[in-house]
Write a protein that holds these residues in place. Structure first.
Motif, PDB file in Angstrom:
ATOM      1  N   GLY A 325      53.261  39.943  33.492  1.00 22.64           N
ATOM      2  CA  GLY A 325      54.744  40.188  34.018  1.00 22.64           C
ATOM      3  C   GLY A 325      55.092  39.422  35.350  1.00 22.64           C
ATOM      4  O   GLY A 325      54.938  39.863  36.494  1.00 22.64           O
ATOM      5  N   ARG A 326      55.271  38.069  35.320  1.00 18.45           N
ATOM      6  CA  ARG A 326      55.209  37.201  36.176  1.00 18.45           C
ATOM      7  C   ARG A 326      54.294  37.349  37.328  1.00 18.45           C
ATOM      8  O   ARG A 326      54.748  37.210  38.713  1.00 18.45           O
ATOM      9  N   LEU A 327      53.014  37.339  37.074  1.00 15.68           N
ATOM     10  CA  LEU A 327      52.089  37.433  37.909  1.00 15.68           C
ATOM     11  C   LEU A 327      51.633  35.815  38.352  1.00 15.68           C
ATOM     12  O   LEU A 327      51.416  34.986  37.559  1.00 15.68           O
ATOM     13  N   ASP A 328      51.126  35.918  39.564  1.00 13.00           N
ATOM     14  CA  ASP A 328      50.618  34.673  40.085  1.00 13.00           C
ATOM     15  C   ASP A 328      49.294  34.873  40.668  1.00 13.00           C
ATOM     16  O   ASP A 328      48.799  36.317  40.606  1.00 13.00           O
ATOM     17  N   PRO A 329      48.329  33.821  41.004  1.00 12.02           N
ATOM     18  CA  PRO A 329      47.081  34.566  41.241  1.00 12.02           C
ATOM     19  C   PRO A 329      46.940  35.370  42.580  1.00 12.02           C
ATOM     20  O   PRO A 329      46.046  36.201  42.417  1.00 12.02           O
ATOM     21  N   LEU A 330      47.570  35.075  43.604  1.00  9.23           N
ATOM     22  CA  LEU A 330      47.585  35.963  44.925  1.00  9.23           C
ATOM     23  C   LEU A 330      48.044  37.311  44.391  1.00  9.23           C
ATOM     24  O   LEU A 330      47.364  38.230  44.809  1.00  9.23           O
ATOM     25  N   LEU A 331      49.201  37.635  43.855  1.00  9.46           N
ATOM     26  CA  LEU A 331      49.469  38.776  43.267  1.00  9.46           C
ATOM     27  C   LEU A 331      48.598  39.335  42.308  1.00  9.46           C
ATOM     28  O   LEU A 331      48.119  40.722  42.612  1.00  9.46           O
ATOM     29  N   ALA A 332      47.956  38.717  41.227  1.00  9.82           N
ATOM     30  CA  ALA A 332      46.777  39.369  40.331  1.00  9.82           C
ATOM     31  C   ALA A 332      45.804  39.709  41.371  1.00  9.82           C
ATOM     32  O   ALA A 332      45.187  40.783  40.879  1.00  9.82           O
ATOM     33  N   LYS A 338      43.222  46.396  44.085  1.00  7.50           N
ATOM     34  CA  LYS A 338      43.857  48.009  44.613  1.00  7.50           C
ATOM     35  C   LYS A 338      43.507  48.712  43.321  1.00  7.50           C
ATOM     36  O   LYS A 338      43.829  49.939  43.545  1.00  7.50           O
ATOM     37  N   GLY A 339      42.748  48.210  42.236  1.00 12.51           N
ATOM     38  CA  GLY A 339      42.466  49.116  41.168  1.00 12.51           C
ATOM     39  C   GLY A 339      43.479  49.325  40.329  1.00 12.51           C
ATOM     40  O   GLY A 339      43.369  50.367  39.525  1.00 12.51           O
ATOM     41  N   PHE A 340      44.855  49.209  40.302  1.00 12.37           N
ATOM     42  CA  PHE A 340      45.721  49.260  39.679  1.00 12.37           C
ATOM     43  C   PHE A 340      45.627  48.982  37.983  1.00 12.37           C
ATOM     44  O   PHE A 340      46.133  49.881  37.257  1.00 12.37           O
ATOM     45  N   VAL A 341      44.970  47.928  37.876  1.00  8.52           N
ATOM     46  CA  VAL A 341      44.815  47.393  36.359  1.00  8.52           C
ATOM     47  C   VAL A 341      43.103  46.918  36.360  1.00  8.52           C
ATOM     48  O   VAL A 341      42.630  46.640  37.396  1.00  8.52           O
ATOM     49  N   ASP A 342      42.589  46.506  35.151  1.00 12.81           N
ATOM     50  CA  ASP A 342      41.381  46.086  35.074  1.00 12.81           C
ATOM     51  C   ASP A 342      41.197  44.579  34.735  1.00 12.81           C
ATOM     52  O   ASP A 342      40.417  43.822  35.102  1.00 12.81           O
ATOM     53  N   PHE A 343      42.337  44.083  33.952  1.00 17.51           N
ATOM     54  CA  PHE A 343      42.355  42.535  33.560  1.00 17.51           C
ATOM     55  C   PHE A 343      44.011  42.169  33.753  1.00 17.51           C
ATOM     56  O   PHE A 343      44.772  43.152  33.889  1.00 17.51           O
ATOM     57  N   VAL A 344      44.305  40.975  33.867  1.00 17.62           N
ATOM     58  CA  VAL A 344      45.669  40.435  33.834  1.00 17.62           C
ATOM     59  C   VAL A 344      45.849  39.314  33.057  1.00 17.62           C
ATOM     60  O   VAL A 344      45.006  38.663  32.767  1.00 17.62           O
ATOM     61  N   TYR A 345      46.922  39.401  32.286  1.00 16.80           N
ATOM     62  CA  TYR A 345      47.599  38.250  31.721  1.00 16.80           C
ATOM     63  C   TYR A 345      48.478  37.342  32.735  1.00 16.80           C
ATOM     64  O   TYR A 345      49.359  37.947  33.143  1.00 16.80           O
ATOM     65  N   LEU A 346      47.905  35.982  32.706  1.00 22.59           N
ATOM     66  CA  LEU A 346      48.792  35.222  33.513  1.00 22.59           C
ATOM     67  C   LEU A 346      49.352  33.978  32.334  1.00 22.59           C
ATOM     68  O   LEU A 346      48.880  32.985  32.245  1.00 22.59           O
TER      69      LEU A 346
END
Length: 692
Positions: A325-332, A338-346
């Motif tokens: 959801g519109r993540l960039d490296p800094l936000l990811a 912060k432990g909100f999720v375990d992996f990210v889709y960029l």
């Protein structure tokens, strides 16, 4: 220099160790000419390029069930195994986990693809007035036997994927696809064991798919399930609490990870135009349609908007949770730390720069080419075209557009620091040429500067792209001279081997009585004013100041209703102006992305009281307003304080002709040659830069 400790940290999903936390989701990159169902070589090249760039896991967009053949490729028969094996190997050889996505399009089948053998289907038969999306055709609810056959289709694809060398599958049960119609009470009206009576029944079709795959493929085959974390704005839609419950059922059934996004339903003035999106940045465009606090993260104009929904699910399961959801490296990095999720889709970020993970690992964050969030990729994809990215001309054309060092070093002069000129200068310097880039403005950016001020930075941020070019040109030792108007004598003094003219298009000023009046601000005059103010303020400051004061009246008529006029209307409405948009043709909004963006913006403008008149020819501009002929049938006088022209540019033939013959090689690119969009300008600069 930011560090990305968490983003680059290895992690596990099921039995597989992933080298970092960056994943590529299973969205289709685009569509190539049909080859009897076989996977095109360009598809293999594109996915291999992503894997080579350092991403930990790539999910291939598969051919969906429920659509006729003729677009993309197929994976529904063993005759496609050799193609699938080549694709899986192309990904895996770069230490990258290879998955394939599976989904059934269900009720989303477009009307033009319907036939006697193929129709929209869902968990339940719904009447037109019951549909969550009124523009869809009423689907037919399936019998139990038909459901069992679809379950077998998913299992068979997973078995074939494992034979081909894929290490897992992602089951897409989100959006408005077939599987989601069982999970959502808005779609599911059944009264059997697949009905909405409880979470277990709603998820039963998914648990049976999971159990079938586990039975055939064992525990060493990765299964990710994509579900909606909520259906925001939909009556009887999935709630966050229900999504967490669904995830818990899926974990018990054998899922290795849960991928969370949301489906956001837009209201519309005309109910038949109601639509939905899974892009959080689009959900809030041009402004939130209703209060969304507590439903999504709205602090960054939608960037990372689905993170709270994913975190909600993470609190209820013990398997990894993934979010996009519109993540960039800094936000990811922040979301992971912060432990909100375990992996990210960029996803879009990787399409803009497939080498993003590699650059982060090498400490070269400043070299990452940013995604602007324009949605060119999605709009192009939805229309069945090959991959297209506004900022990455090589996407989907990696082999055809390989870049090589020039055999002969040349002196290159680029006139114009807009998108075409900057990209041409970057590519020429990258290939070893000596490059001088000149622009008459106080800073680089050209048309993107004006676009940034008018469109703002909420959804589409071109200032980041300009900053990227500034850094890259400096690194490549491109000499830059600003506030310089280049003439023939200057070119003769430089004596370049190659002259690239990228000075922008010519402004179109209509021949209308009164066009020279005091209340008229032409596009050319507006650009000159902005260029003047940019000597003292940056674009961000000008955006802020425009909310306080502008030399524009309270009632404004815009001559031109294509992309330029519609975006200017949005800018003015957000600053309290009453606006009329006058478009001489029937092509209102031409140039805007046809999918999601154009209908959203036009509906919003109408809701804000903007009068949009097509086939409206301005006959005369008076001291108190404009006289307009509408559809050639009636005249109307519109009382306004200011008239602004926002018309498409014209080729700048005069500027191009001025520099003819001043170098052994002279080229014109960008708007001065053919006014188009930013995506076209960057592509033109790239293609010229890689060939001179």
């Amino acid at each position: 220099m930011p560090h990305f400790k968490k983003l680059l940290e290895p992690g596990f999903i099921g039995p597989f160790r992933l080298k970092n936390r960056i994943l590529k989701m299973g969205s289709t990159l685009g569509f190539y000419p049909w080859q009897d169902g076989h996977i095109q070589q360009e598809v293999i090249d594109a996915y291999e390029n992503l894997a080579k760039g350092g991403v930990a896991l790539v999910t291939v967009g598969a051919a969906p069930f429920g659509v006729p053949p003729g677009r993309g490729y197929l994976m529904d028969d063993d005759r496609f195994l050799p193609d699938m094996a080549r694709l899986a190997e192309a990904i895996r050889k770069h230490d990258c986990i290879a998955l394939v996505q599976a989904f059934h399009i269900g009720p989303m089948l477009p009307p033009f693809l319907r036939s006697e053998k193929l129709e929209p289907v869902a968990a339940s038969s719904l009447r037109k007035e019951e549909l969550p999306l009124p523009f869809l055709s009423p689907p037919r609810g399936l019998e139990k036997g038909e459901i069992k056959r679809i379950i077998e289709d998913f299992v068979s694809l997973a078995v074939r994927a494992k034979k081909a060398g894929f290490q897992g599958i992602e089951i897409n049960a989100a959006c408005n696809h077939f599987l989601n119609t069982f999970l959502s009470r808005a779609w599911n009206k059944r009264d059997d064991e697949y009905g909405p009576q409880n979470i277990e029944n709603r998820a039963r079709i998914l648990t049976e798919i999971l159990e079938g795959i586990r039975s055939e493929n064992g525990r060493d085959f990765l299964i990710v399930v994509l579900i909606n974390g909520a259906e925001i704005g939909l009556k009887d839609g999935i709630t966050p609490e229900e999504s967490r419950g669904i995830a818990q059922v899926l974990e018990k059934a054998g899922a290795d990870a849960i991928n969370i996004r949301a489906e956001f339903y837009f209201p519309a003035r005309d109910p038949s135009r109601k639509d939905s999106t899974h892009f959080p940045d689009v959900a809030l465009y041009p402004e939130p349609p209703f209060p969304v606090k507590g439903l999504m993260d709205e602090r960054r104009y939608g960037r990372g908007g689905w993170v709270p929904l994913a975190h909600n699910v993470k609190k209820g399961v013990s398997i990894p949770v993934i979010v996009a959801g519109r993540l960039d490296p800094l936000l990811a990095e922040e979301v992971l730390e912060k432990g909100f999720v375990d992996f990210v889709y960029l996803n879009r970020a990787l399409m803009a720069d497939p080498e993003l993970p590699k650059k982060l690992l090498e400490g070269r964050f400043e070299d990452v080419r940013p995604c602007t969030g324009c949605l060119t990729c999605f709009d192009n994809n939805e229309r069945g075209n090959p991959p297209l990215c506004q900022v990455n001309p090589t996407l989907g054309k990696e082999k055809a557009l390989e870049v090589w060092i020039a055999t002969k070093r040349k002196k290159v002069l680029v006139i114009g620091g807009g998108p075409a000129g900057m990209e041409a200068a970057r590519m020429a310097a990258l290939r070893g040429h000596q490059v001088l880039l000149c622009d008459k403005s106080p800073r680089l950016g050209g048309s993107m500067l004006l676009a940034s001020i008018v469109k703002g930075l909420e959804r589409e941020d071109h200032l980041k792209l300009i900053s990227y070019y500034e850094r890259q040109l400096k690194k490549l030792k491109v000499e830059i001279r600003l506030n310089l108007t280049v003439d023939r004598s200057f070119v003769e003094k430089v004596a370049p081997d190659v002259l690239i003219v990228a000075v922008g298009g010519a402004h179109q000023i209509p021949s209308v009585p009164g066009i020279g009046g005091k209340k008229v601000l032409t596009g050319k005059a507006l650009q000159e004013k902005l260029r003047f103010f940019l000597r003292f303020f940056g674009p961000k400051a000008l955006i802020s100041l425009s909310h306080i004061w502008m030399p524009i009246g309270k009632r404004v008529a815009i001559i031109g209703g294509q992309i330029q006029g519609c975006q200017l209307a949005e800018f003015l409405v957000k600053r309290g102006r009453k606006v009329w948009v006058l478009e001489e043709t029937t092509e209102v909004g031409k140039g805007l992305p046809e999918v999601l963006i154009k209908p959203r913006l036009l509906d919003w403008l109408e809701a804000k009281g903007v009068r949009i008149l097509s086939e409206a020819k301005v006959k005369r501009i008076h001291e108190k307003g404009v006289e307009v002929s509408i559809e050639g049938l009636r005249d109307e006088f519109i009382e306004v304080d200011t008239v602004i022209t926002a018309l498409p540019l014209l080729p700048n033939e005069r500027a191009v002709k001025e520099f003819e013959g001043l170098a052994p090689e002279v080229y014109a690119i960008g708007d001065c040659k053919e006014p188009q969009l930013i995506v076209d300008a960057i592509a033109a600069g790239f293609n010229l830069g890689r060939t001179i």
